[in-house]
Enzyme design. Structure first.
Site, PDB file in Angstrom:
ATOM      1  N   HIS A 336       0.849  -1.198   0.000  1.00  0.00           N
ATOM      2  CA  HIS A 336       0.000   0.000   0.000  1.00  0.00           C
ATOM      3  C   HIS A 336       0.879   1.241   0.000  1.00  0.00           C
ATOM      4  O   HIS A 336       1.802   1.365   0.812  1.00  0.00           O
ATOM      5  CB  HIS A 336      -0.919   0.004   1.220  1.00  0.00           C
ATOM      6  CG  HIS A 336      -1.712   1.263   1.363  1.00  0.00           C
ATOM      7  ND1 HIS A 336      -2.596   1.693   0.378  1.00  0.00           N
ATOM      8  CD2 HIS A 336      -1.747   2.214   2.343  1.00  0.00           C
ATOM      9  CE1 HIS A 336      -3.145   2.836   0.764  1.00  0.00           C
ATOM     10  NE2 HIS A 336      -2.647   3.173   1.943  1.00  0.00           N
ATOM     11  N   ASP A 405      -3.005   9.613   3.278  1.00  0.00           N
ATOM     12  CA  ASP A 405      -3.290   8.193   3.054  1.00  0.00           C
ATOM     13  C   ASP A 405      -4.701   8.077   2.485  1.00  0.00           C
ATOM     14  O   ASP A 405      -5.668   8.516   3.099  1.00  0.00           O
ATOM     15  CB  ASP A 405      -3.179   7.412   4.361  1.00  0.00           C
ATOM     16  CG  ASP A 405      -3.149   5.902   4.134  1.00  0.00           C
ATOM     17  OD1 ASP A 405      -3.821   5.425   3.197  1.00  0.00           O
ATOM     18  OD2 ASP A 405      -2.457   5.206   4.903  1.00  0.00           O
ATOM     19  N   CYS A 459      -3.945   3.251  -4.807  1.00  0.00           N
ATOM     20  CA  CYS A 459      -3.207   4.007  -3.791  1.00  0.00           C
ATOM     21  C   CYS A 459      -2.009   4.746  -4.379  1.00  0.00           C
ATOM     22  O   CYS A 459      -1.715   5.882  -3.996  1.00  0.00           O
ATOM     23  CB  CYS A 459      -2.776   3.095  -2.651  1.00  0.00           C
ATOM     24  SG  CYS A 459      -1.910   1.594  -3.188  1.00  0.00           S
TER      25      CYS A 459
END
Length: 520
Positions: A336, A405, A459
């Site tokens: 990620h 994030d 991501c």
């Protein structure tokens, strides 16, 4: 985490998602892989259609097309369903095997082998292969024929992480009986030796990838920045594959575009004040201490922070990080991507905008003390829920670590601590500097509340968009919480993949700096 999942759907028709389907090979009525072939039938769906079972796949093969990338097999009352990717396919495709086209299933589940063999109708197999041929990136022989002399080319085979629950296997038998007028035992438990005869041999897995394909994939497409540039990024044709929909961005693409932003999308003055670490920096900082280093007498006397700094000290050997306004740190953990931006490390206190003329908002009588300043519930100085806007003047700049994030709404306290400790050691190792303390009060972590991704594969694209927007629409008030939820949309993310692909192809092997970037 369970290796299989059971999802429960409401007993209604599945709505079609617009613009988000995995590419399917053909959508004509006679296409053997059409997913929604039964959706135009009766609105009334039997209650057993609400059960959808998912099994984790370790390997999958369709006749001679082996070593397919498949993670999940989904089973419902209409069909088997799985998404297929391969180095020889142009894009990910969705394959659906209707129960009506399955002749029989053979299985073996033991400690050393968990496999399912799917025998299909000959005509359906021919149609499947014809459709797959249209999705090939280059011409290679494909075969799925129940009459083939080579056993593994007769079937679709899958190997699983673990044995599925017996209830799932029972449901498969029920589904088969439901779709066949002639009742027979269509699920057969077989010996491991028999199943292995129907699996492709290991040495065949790469046989469809000849040397020409590998050579084409690894051929250099772009070196950026071009010579005599330093710290260049090399992109190959294979790197373009990860820009396809629903693919994870690799480090090469990510490092390239970060460098492109740094070199060409920001002004020279801002470029001078910005330092860009590549995607391996944080991994190198936090990697375990090597065994030989632990036994070194010098290393034994170091603190944990000093040992971590020792692993990356060469990264800033010729750079004074405390002369920069911004330090970009891309991070990859557990597949990620997310982002940390160190802001104004040279500052030791916030700079307030017009503190003499600013007046605080009227305090509510019922507001608790934790509404002012640092919320004690926040761990390690990650400030995301605190409210400064009514208690302090606007902050034009402050020493802090901004966290971006796209998958979670807060947290990353450990990351903030690691970066803050790195900065503390970096400050101490540079000559002619007085003592300075780095803690959560004078160098906080601030979680920026930005757009969140709608899937598990974008991501990396979000990270690049965060960096681009950070420079395009700068943060002018560093009071927390910092909210940038309207910076961009999911549609912008979808378009970003194609724009990145076009940019890389346009720059090409003979790329020259644009006149605009040279004149800035």
């Amino acid at each position: 985490k369970q290796w299989y999942q059971r999802r429960v759907r409401a007993p209604t028709r599945r709505p079609k998602e617009e613009g988000k389907k995995v590419p399917q090979i053909g959508s004509t009525p006679d296409n053997p892989m059409t997913l929604d072939s039964s959706e135009d039938e009766s609105e009334n769906v039997n209650n057993d259609s609400s059960d959808v079972y998912q099994w984790c796949i370790s390997a999958a093969h369709i006749g001679s097309l082996t070593k397919l990338d498949v993670s999940i097999l989904e089973i419902n009352q209409e069909h088997f369903e799985f998404n297929v990717t391969s180095e020889v396919l142009l894009a990910e495709v969705k394959v659906c095997v209707p129960w009506t086209e399955i002749v029989k299933l053979e299985s073996h589940f033991s400690n050393d082998l968990h496999a399912l063999i799917i025998h299909v109708e000959e005509l359906w197999a021919k149609g499947l292969i014809d459709q797959l041929k249209n999705a090939l990136s280059r011409q290679i022989p494909l075969e799925l024929d129940p009459k083939s002399a080579v056993m593994y080319k007769r079937v679709i085979s899958m190997e699983f992480v673990k044995e599925p629950p017996q209830a799932h296997i029972t449901m498969m038998g029920y589904y088969l009986d439901k779709h066949h007028t002639v009742k027979m035992d269509r699920i057969e438990a077989c010996s491991a030796a028999h199943i292995r005869d129907l699996l492709p041999p290991v040495d065949h897995f790469d046989s469809h990838m000849d040397t020409d394909v590998v050579e084409q994939d690894t051929r250099t497409l772009l070196v950026y920045p071009p010579p005599p540039g330093q710290a260049t990024i090399t992109l190959t044709y294979a790197d373009l594959e990860c820009l396809k929909p629903e693919e994870f961005l690799n480090d090469s693409i990510l490092d390239f575009y970060l460098k492109y932003i740094h070199h060409e999308l920001i002004s020279p003055s801002l470029r001078e004040k910005t330092h860009l670490f590549n995607s391996f920096f944080y991994k190198a900082l936090t990697q375990p201490i090597k065994k030989e280093a632990k036994n070194d007498p010098v290393t034994k006397r170091m603190t944990t922070s000093e040992r971590m700094h020792q692993q990356v000290k060469r990264w800033s050997k010729s750079i004074d990080l405390f002369s920069k306004d911004y330090i970009i740190v891309p991070i990859n953990e557990h597949q990620h991507w997310y982002l940390a931006i160190i802001c104004y490390p040279w500052l030791e206190a916030p700079h307030y905008d017009k503190p003499d003329t600013w007046k605080p908002a009227n305090k509510r009588s019922d507001r608790s003390e934790q509404d002012d300043g640092i919320d004690e519930k926040d761990i390690d100085g990650v400030l995301s829920k605190n409210k400064e806007h009514s208690t302090v003047p606007p902050i034009s700049c402050r020493p802090c670590i901004l966290m971006f994030d796209s998958l979670v709404a807060n947290g990353r306290n450990k990351v903030v601590n690691n970066i803050r400790n790195y900065l503390a050691v970096e400050w101490k190792t540079k000559a002619d500097r007085g003592p300075r303390t780095f803690n959560k009060n004078n160098f906080p972590g601030i979680f920026v509340e930005g757009p969140l991704q709608e899937n598990f594969c974008d991501c990396g694209v979000f990270l690049l968009q965060f960096v681009e927007k950070f420079f395009e629409s700068p943060i002018t008030d560093y009071r927390f919480p910092v909210e940038r939820k309207d910076w961009f949309s999911q549609q912008d993310i979808t378009k970003k993949r194609e724009s990145l692909r076009k940019l890389i192809v346009r720059l090409g092997p003979n790329r020259q700096f644009t006149e605009a970037s040279q004149k800035r």
